[in-house]
Design an enzyme around this catalytic site. Structure first.
Site, PDB file in Angstrom:
ATOM      1  N   GLU A 269       0.844  -1.181   0.000  1.00  0.00           N
ATOM      2  CA  GLU A 269       0.000   0.000   0.000  1.00  0.00           C
ATOM      3  C   GLU A 269       0.887   1.241   0.000  1.00  0.00           C
ATOM      4  O   GLU A 269       2.001   1.211   0.525  1.00  0.00           O
ATOM      5  CB  GLU A 269      -0.915   0.002   1.237  1.00  0.00           C
ATOM      6  CG  GLU A 269      -1.845  -1.211   1.300  1.00  0.00           C
ATOM      7  CD  GLU A 269      -2.762  -1.231   2.512  1.00  0.00           C
ATOM      8  OE1 GLU A 269      -2.735  -0.282   3.316  1.00  0.00           O
ATOM      9  OE2 GLU A 269      -3.513  -2.220   2.665  1.00  0.00           O
ATOM     10  N   HIS A 292      -7.949   1.142   2.401  1.00  0.00           N
ATOM     11  CA  HIS A 292      -7.652   0.806   3.796  1.00  0.00           C
ATOM     12  C   HIS A 292      -8.342   1.784   4.749  1.00  0.00           C
ATOM     13  O   HIS A 292      -7.715   2.416   5.594  1.00  0.00           O
ATOM     14  CB  HIS A 292      -6.139   0.808   4.036  1.00  0.00           C
ATOM     15  CG  HIS A 292      -5.748  -0.031   5.217  1.00  0.00           C
ATOM     16  ND1 HIS A 292      -4.598  -0.792   5.259  1.00  0.00           N
ATOM     17  CD2 HIS A 292      -6.346  -0.214   6.409  1.00  0.00           C
ATOM     18  CE1 HIS A 292      -4.509  -1.406   6.443  1.00  0.00           C
ATOM     19  NE2 HIS A 292      -5.559  -1.062   7.148  1.00  0.00           N
ATOM     20  N   GLY A 294     -11.089   0.862   6.664  1.00  0.00           N
ATOM     21  CA  GLY A 294     -11.967   0.156   7.617  1.00  0.00           C
ATOM     22  C   GLY A 294     -12.049   0.832   8.973  1.00  0.00           C
ATOM     23  O   GLY A 294     -13.100   0.911   9.590  1.00  0.00           O
TER      24      GLY A 294
HETATM   25  N1  LIG Z   1      -9.077  -2.607   7.229  1.00  0.00           N
HETATM   26  C1  LIG Z   1      -8.865  -1.974   8.354  1.00  0.00           C
HETATM   27  O1  LIG Z   1      -8.831  -0.746   8.422  1.00  0.00           O
HETATM   28  C2  LIG Z   1      -8.675  -2.773   9.628  1.00  0.00           C
HETATM   29  C3  LIG Z   1      -9.090  -2.228  10.845  1.00  0.00           C
HETATM   30  C4  LIG Z   1      -8.881  -2.972  12.022  1.00  0.00           C
HETATM   31  C5  LIG Z   1      -8.276  -4.217  11.961  1.00  0.00           C
HETATM   32  N2  LIG Z   1      -7.871  -4.688  10.746  1.00  0.00           N
HETATM   33  C6  LIG Z   1      -7.227  -6.003  10.651  1.00  0.00           C
HETATM   34  O2  LIG Z   1      -8.195  -6.971  11.094  1.00  0.00           O
HETATM   35  C7  LIG Z   1      -7.528  -7.927  11.921  1.00  0.00           C
HETATM   36  C8  LIG Z   1      -8.519  -8.515  12.908  1.00  0.00           C
HETATM   37  O3  LIG Z   1      -8.929  -7.510  13.814  1.00  0.00           O
HETATM   38  P1  LIG Z   1      -9.623  -7.921  15.192  1.00  0.00           P
HETATM   39  O4  LIG Z   1      -9.677  -6.698  16.053  1.00  0.00           O
HETATM   40  O5  LIG Z   1     -10.869  -8.685  14.924  1.00  0.00           O
HETATM   41  O6  LIG Z   1      -8.491  -8.899  15.781  1.00  0.00           O
HETATM   42  P2  LIG Z   1      -8.705 -10.022  16.896  1.00  0.00           P
HETATM   43  O7  LIG Z   1      -7.327 -10.397  17.331  1.00  0.00           O
HETATM   44  O8  LIG Z   1      -9.714  -9.576  17.892  1.00  0.00           O
HETATM   45  O9  LIG Z   1      -9.373 -11.242  16.071  1.00  0.00           O
HETATM   46  C9  LIG Z   1      -8.628 -11.969  15.136  1.00  0.00           C
HETATM   47  C10 LIG Z   1      -9.185 -13.387  15.169  1.00  0.00           C
HETATM   48  O10 LIG Z   1      -8.568 -14.132  14.128  1.00  0.00           O
HETATM   49  C11 LIG Z   1      -8.297 -15.434  14.632  1.00  0.00           C
HETATM   50  N3  LIG Z   1      -7.266 -16.072  13.817  1.00  0.00           N
HETATM   51  C12 LIG Z   1      -5.922 -15.849  13.835  1.00  0.00           C
HETATM   52  N4  LIG Z   1      -5.323 -16.634  12.916  1.00  0.00           N
HETATM   53  C13 LIG Z   1      -6.322 -17.355  12.300  1.00  0.00           C
HETATM   54  C14 LIG Z   1      -6.350 -18.340  11.276  1.00  0.00           C
HETATM   55  N5  LIG Z   1      -5.213 -18.769  10.693  1.00  0.00           N
HETATM   56  N6  LIG Z   1      -7.551 -18.865  10.900  1.00  0.00           N
HETATM   57  C15 LIG Z   1      -8.687 -18.437  11.503  1.00  0.00           C
HETATM   58  N7  LIG Z   1      -8.740 -17.509  12.490  1.00  0.00           N
HETATM   59  C16 LIG Z   1      -7.555 -16.989  12.874  1.00  0.00           C
HETATM   60  C17 LIG Z   1      -7.863 -15.191  16.062  1.00  0.00           C
HETATM   61  O11 LIG Z   1      -7.958 -16.384  16.827  1.00  0.00           O
HETATM   62  C18 LIG Z   1      -8.861 -14.115  16.483  1.00  0.00           C
HETATM   63  O12 LIG Z   1     -10.040 -14.676  17.020  1.00  0.00           O
HETATM   64  C19 LIG Z   1      -6.409  -7.133  12.599  1.00  0.00           C
HETATM   65  O13 LIG Z   1      -5.319  -7.973  12.949  1.00  0.00           O
HETATM   66  C20 LIG Z   1      -6.001  -6.141  11.533  1.00  0.00           C
HETATM   67  O14 LIG Z   1      -4.950  -6.674  10.774  1.00  0.00           O
HETATM   68  C21 LIG Z   1      -8.034  -4.015   9.583  1.00  0.00           C
HETATM   69  O1  LIG Z   2      -4.733  -2.392  12.042  1.00  0.00           O
HETATM   70  C1  LIG Z   2      -5.711  -1.643  11.970  1.00  0.00           C
HETATM   71  O2  LIG Z   2      -6.324  -1.155  12.935  1.00  0.00           O
HETATM   72  C2  LIG Z   2      -6.211  -1.256  10.633  1.00  0.00           C
HETATM   73  O3  LIG Z   2      -5.520  -1.860   9.613  1.00  0.00           O
HETATM   74  C3  LIG Z   2      -6.346   0.245  10.488  1.00  0.00           C
HETATM   75  O4  LIG Z   2      -5.139   0.757  10.082  1.00  0.00           O
HETATM   76  P1  LIG Z   2      -4.984   2.361   9.876  1.00  0.00           P
HETATM   77  O5  LIG Z   2      -4.962   2.944  11.261  1.00  0.00           O
HETATM   78  O6  LIG Z   2      -3.693   2.503   9.131  1.00  0.00           O
HETATM   79  O7  LIG Z   2      -6.191   2.810   9.111  1.00  0.00           O
END
Ligand SMILES: NC(=O)c1ccc[n+]([C@@H]2O[C@H](COP(=O)([O-])OP(=O)(O)OC[C@H]3O[C@@H](n4cnc5c(N)ncnc54)[C@H](O)[C@@H]3O)[C@@H](O)[C@H]2O)c1
Ligand SMILES: O=C(O)[C@H](O)COP(=O)(O)O
Length: 407
Positions: A269, A292, A294
């Protein structure tokens, strides 16, 4: 409190990257810290240039903190990931150097869950294509292959903070929910746990990913997994970009095997907003692409800014490491008329004996220790008259990584 020994607060330098919310900047300024905030991420060589006299580095999901950067960061006390993910930081290297990494484990999870609900409806009604056509003066009214989401099935891969909130919202919209997780998770509402990934992939109309970036999840959705999905399935990925193999997703969209997708994260990215970003998914049918976003809501960013800056301020001012993802979690209430010694050391047999041999000569009103694989972390409140002598003796021990004195 006698502040003659603590490092002067107005000398503490904080570098924030990636447009971290002003709530964090205000909190740090209120502490008297120096703050430099940059709206974009920075490449490794630029960070190495700037990091030399920085005490706290703040970032979001883009900035990669490598071992090379940590080698140049000889004043760095802590790192704040103002987001959920911490895979962008070399956590092992930070731990080895006695640098705690703090994050905000769930403040933006609701924002992500709401985005996914919106995208499920947009995909199901082909709103992306319809809106694009209208902007091109094309009126294309049709109901073919457009559906309500009520009564449809949603498969959630990763049932953590985001996945579980999404589960409740989807059921409220009349969807049936199943999930797959490598950990045991409480099924919320009427959701059902799938015993394995395959059974989830082959049995849902919509499939969404909410897993961290790990060795296990990188590339977990490839050609075989996509072919296991029923024809007409929709795939959504707002987790991490390397979880889905983009070329196979693009091929499945173009062949019509998948009815649509929504992607918010990509294998690589840009460090800042730009006008020339490309992905193989551009031009695919019924495909929603977002940069990105979310977690990008005012509510989430303000909450994250307050939470992570609070954790860092607490670590700087009292040594409390609760909320760190790579460090022994230690907190201890303040003991009046003492000075606080903070010592991070290699976790080796005999280190605690050496420290206690030093402390045993003095009046210690409180002491807490915790260890992880590589390091140990001890907080001790000692007689303020002897604190500088104690700090020097502990700091000179062969296994000490960093020793600070507060108050
Ligand atoms: N797009 C965005 O802006 C955005 C925002 C927030 C988080 N995220 C991403 O989303 C991910 C998840 O966020 P969250 O707060 O739900 O995290 P979290 O840690 O609460 O939940 C992640 C879940 O995935 C499970 N997991 C891990 N490896 C796995 C696998 N191989 N198969 C199946 N399940 C598996 C874990 O056991 C856990 O329950 C974060 O790590 C981050 O990378 C992206
Ligand atoms: O890890 C996260 O919380 C998400 O990927 C959000 O990332 P950002 O703060 O760069 O939007």
């Amino acid at each position: 409190m006698d502040t003659t020994t603590s490092f002067p607060k107005d000398k503490i330098k904080i570098l924030l990257l990636e447009n971290i919310h002003s709530a964090a900047i205000k909190q740090f300024n209120d502490q008297g810290f120096q703050v430099e905030s940059i709206s974009s991420s920075l490449p490794e060589e630029k960070i190495i240039e700037k990091i030399k006299d920085v005490h706290v580095l703040g970032l979001r999901s883009k900035t990669k903190v490598t071992e090379k950067i940590l080698d140049a960061a000889n004043r760095l006390l802590a790192i704040g990931c103002f987001c959920i993910g911490t895979d962008q930081v070399d956590l092992h290297a930070a731990e080895k150097r006695g640098i705690p990494v703090f994050n905000s484990p769930f403040c933006n999870s609701r924002s992500v869950a709401e985005l996914i609900i919106a995208e499920i409806i947009i995909l199901s009604r082909k709103l992306g294509d319809r809106s694009k056509e209208m902007h091109e003066k094309k009126w294309r009214k049709e109901s073919k292959a457009c559906h309500e989401i009520r009564g449809k099935s949603l498969g959630i891969i990763g049932y953590g903070h985001i996945g579980s909130q999404l589960s409740v919202l989807a059921e409220a919209m009349g969807m049936s929910v199943s999930y797959y997780d490598i950990a045991r998770r409480l099924p919320l509402g009427n959701s059902k746990m799938c015993p394995d990934l395959k059974s989830l992939l082959e049995s849902n109309n919509f499939i969404t990913l909410h897993v961290p970036d790990t060795e296990l999840t990188r590339g977990m959705i490839g050609e075989e997994e996509i072919n296991t999905m029923k024809k007409g399935t929709y795939l959504l990925n707002a987790s991490r970009g390397k979880v889905v193999q983009i070329p196979h997703l693009a091929a499945a969209l173009r062949s019509g095997h998948l009815a649509g997708c929504a992607v918010d994260v990509y294998p690589s990215e840009p460090e800042a907003n730009c006008d020339d970003w490309e992905t193989e998914l551009q031009g695919c049918p019924n495909t929603i692409l977002t940069p990105h976003i979310g977690g990008s809501t005012e509510e989430a960013q303000e909450a994250i800014g307050l939470e992570v800056s609070d954790l860092i301020i607490s670590f700087i001012n009292s040594g409390a490491s609760a909320g760190s993802v790579n460090f022994p979690e230690v907190t201890m209430p303040y003991s009046p008329s003492t000075h606080r010694i903070l010592n991070i050391h290699n976790n080796k047999p005999g280190v605690l004996r050496d420290i206690n041999n030093i402390l045993s000569e003095f009046n210690v009103s409180g002491q807490v220790l915790s260890t992880r694989k590589q390091i140990g972390y001890i907080i001790a409140d000692v007689d303020s008259k002897a604190s500088k002598e104690i700090k020097k003796k502990i700091s000179d021990l062969p296994n000490s990584i960093r020793t600070r004195i507060l108050y």
